[in-house]
Scaffold this motif. Structure first.
Motif, PDB file in Angstrom:
ATOM      1  N   GLU A 175       0.700  -1.165  -0.058  1.00  0.00           N
ATOM      2  CA  GLU A 175       0.034   0.129  -0.209  1.00  0.00           C
ATOM      3  C   GLU A 175       0.882   1.257   0.070  1.00  0.00           C
ATOM      4  OE1 GLU A 175       0.740  -0.961   4.479  1.00  0.00           O
ATOM      5  OE2 GLU A 175       0.218  -1.982   2.222  1.00  0.00           O
ATOM      6  N   ALA A 176       2.043   1.085  -0.146  1.00  0.00           N
ATOM      7  CA  ALA A 176       3.204   2.249  -0.131  1.00  0.00           C
ATOM      8  C   ALA A 176       3.137   3.101   1.004  1.00  0.00           C
ATOM      9  CB  ALA A 176       2.800   2.911  -1.531  1.00  0.00           C
ATOM     10  N   SER A 177       2.731   2.474   2.260  1.00  0.00           N
ATOM     11  CA  SER A 177       2.682   3.538   3.351  1.00  0.00           C
ATOM     12  C   SER A 177       3.837   3.137   4.265  1.00  0.00           C
ATOM     13  CB  SER A 177       1.409   3.173   3.932  1.00  0.00           C
ATOM     14  OG  SER A 177       1.134   1.882   4.419  1.00  0.00           O
ATOM     15  N   ARG A 178       4.476   2.098   4.082  1.00  0.00           N
ATOM     16  CA  ARG A 178       5.678   1.603   5.177  1.00  0.00           C
ATOM     17  C   ARG A 178       6.803   1.095   4.458  1.00  0.00           C
ATOM     18  NH1 ARG A 178       3.969  -3.107   8.641  1.00  0.00           N
ATOM     19  NH2 ARG A 178       2.706  -3.600   6.492  1.00  0.00           N
ATOM     20  N   TRP A 179       7.779   1.326   5.297  1.00  0.00           N
ATOM     21  CA  TRP A 179       9.077   0.546   4.889  1.00  0.00           C
ATOM     22  C   TRP A 179       9.243  -0.783   5.727  1.00  0.00           C
ATOM     23  CZ3 TRP A 179      12.783   0.650   1.118  1.00  0.00           C
ATOM     24  CH2 TRP A 179      13.875  -0.164   1.275  1.00  0.00           C
TER      25      TRP A 179
END
Length: 411
Positions: A175-179
């Motif tokens: 979801e491109a919100s966390r590494w």
């Protein structure tokens, strides 16, 4: 006076003409590589005359131009430095891993006759394997990025196609919100990587054969038949395919040091050469089957065999042997993707105290330096170009010592 260090160029100049006469066919690329290496940093390419700007010294020297060929052992240093400067801006503050995907010798045998196709499949299948397994929710479940470098040689210059991958330890969530970083001292399970790599490579080889992309010569001529090729591949389904993953590097700086050694390497460096005469060329190599200091050995090959092995590794014209994938894939959005990754890494990591600068780092950041790139060998002063001359011509100024050959980019 000590004898100048032995170079591949010297071997080519002494033994290349006879070797070329004995070959049935050489590609234009192979002939071009030999010609470039033989002429590199000689009067055949022109150059310039430089003089020390210190009047009390006045040392004058001739510097011949470099060929710039990517297979030349003498021309990789500055190319590697320029490439590394660009990579330094892309480094992430995370552990980095080194993964190697190797083709079995059975496929390597036909890869030499189909370099552009099979080397490209090696890149594609290894990259797709890493991207697919990293994105699996049962594994990391992330989009990763990495750099792949093709090597086609073993230490003794035999044909041994494999790719080295430098992989950051983690990636951006779906979801491109966390590494999401790795929590172990390994990136992904090697047996899973090897199994998928094998399946993808064999499937793509069959597809390439079906599309007529492969050619077969000599002892492999019968493989042009579809059923014969399928039967020839069959044992590879039960063969162990070698995928190797090292423990993480010590840090981003270690990654750069590693890349500096690997990205612009050629089949053999001049530093590994020991001696050469009419009977043989002796060089150092590593026997990777042995651990410890006994792995370092010497080998002597007949000059013709040495040249043959070197020429095995000439790449097709225009073939890219360094490629970037995933988060590091070349695109207009690459800089934004890396910036976003850094933001997510910072959010995921606990605050770290500032790293104290090492003495040489502190000095470098506060004290400007005027150290010349190519200092005078007599007094250390700056060498100033006073004349340039074209290929094959004689410079007007004479050197005060024997001619030197330094790297001169001519592109």
């Amino acid at each position: 006076m000590s004898r100048p260090a032995l170079e591949v160029a010297e071997i080519f100049r002494d033994h290349g003409p006879a070797w070329r006469r004995g070959q049935g066919h050489l590609s234009h690329a192979q002939l071009k590589v030999m010609s470039a290496i033989e002429a590199c940093r000689t009067a055949a390419l022109g150059g310039h005359v430089a003089r020390c700007e210190n009047p009390a010294c006045g040392h004058t020297a001739i510097a011949y131009n470099s060929c710039g060929n990517r297979h030349c052992p003498k021309c990789q240093g500055s190319q590697a430095r320029e490439w590394l400067e660009a990579r330094q801006a892309e480094l992430l503050e995370v552990p980095y891993f080194h993964v190697v995907f190797t083709l079995p010798p059975r496929i390597g045998a036909i890869a030499y006759q189909n370099k552009a196709v099979i080397y490209d499949l090696l890149f594609k299948t290894s990259a797709d394997t890493l991207l697919t397994i990293a994105a699996d929710p049962k594994r990391l479940g992330v989009k990763i990025g990495f750099t792949s470098v093709l090597h086609t040689w073993g230490s003794a210059m035999t044909h041994h196609p494999h790719v080295h991958m430098i992989v950051p330890g983690g990636g951006i969530s779906a979801e491109a919100s966390r590494w999401i970083g790795t929590s172990e001292d390994y990136l992904l399970p090697v047996p899973v990587l090897a199994s998928m790599f094998r399946g993808k490579m064999l499937a793509m080889l069959k597809a390439a054969h079906g599309d007529g992309q492969l050619q077969f010569l000599g002892p492999h001529a019968d493989l042009a038949d579809k059923s014969a090729f399928k039967a020839w591949l069959q044992p590879l389904y039960d063969t162990k395919w070698h995928v190797y993953a090292k423990r993480p590097f010590a840090g981003p700086e270690a990654v750069l040091a590693y890349l500096a050694r690997y990205t612009h390497r050629v089949a053999i460096s001049n530093s590994r050469l020991i001696s050469a005469d009419q009977t043989g060329v002796t060089f150092r190599y590593k026997d990777y089957r042995i651990e410890g200091p006994d792995r370092y050995k010497t080998m002597t090959l007949a000059p013709a065999e040495f040249i043959r092995r070197f020429m095995l590794h000439v790449l097709p014209k225009g073939f890219h042997r360094i490629r970037h994938y995933g988060l590091l894939a070349s695109s207009r959005a690459k800089a934004d993707t890396i910036a976003r990754a850094r933001e997510l890494i910072a959010q995921a990591a606990p605050p770290q105290p500032p790293r104290p600068a090492k003495q040489d780092e502190a000095t470098a950041s506060t004290e400007p330096t005027d150290m010349p790139i190519h200092p005078c060998p007599c007094c250390g002063g700056r060498m100033i170009i006073i004349e340039t001359f074209e290929a094959g011509s004689t410079p007007r100024h004479r050197p005060t010592a024997s001619a030197i050959a330094i790297r001169v980019d001519t592109s």
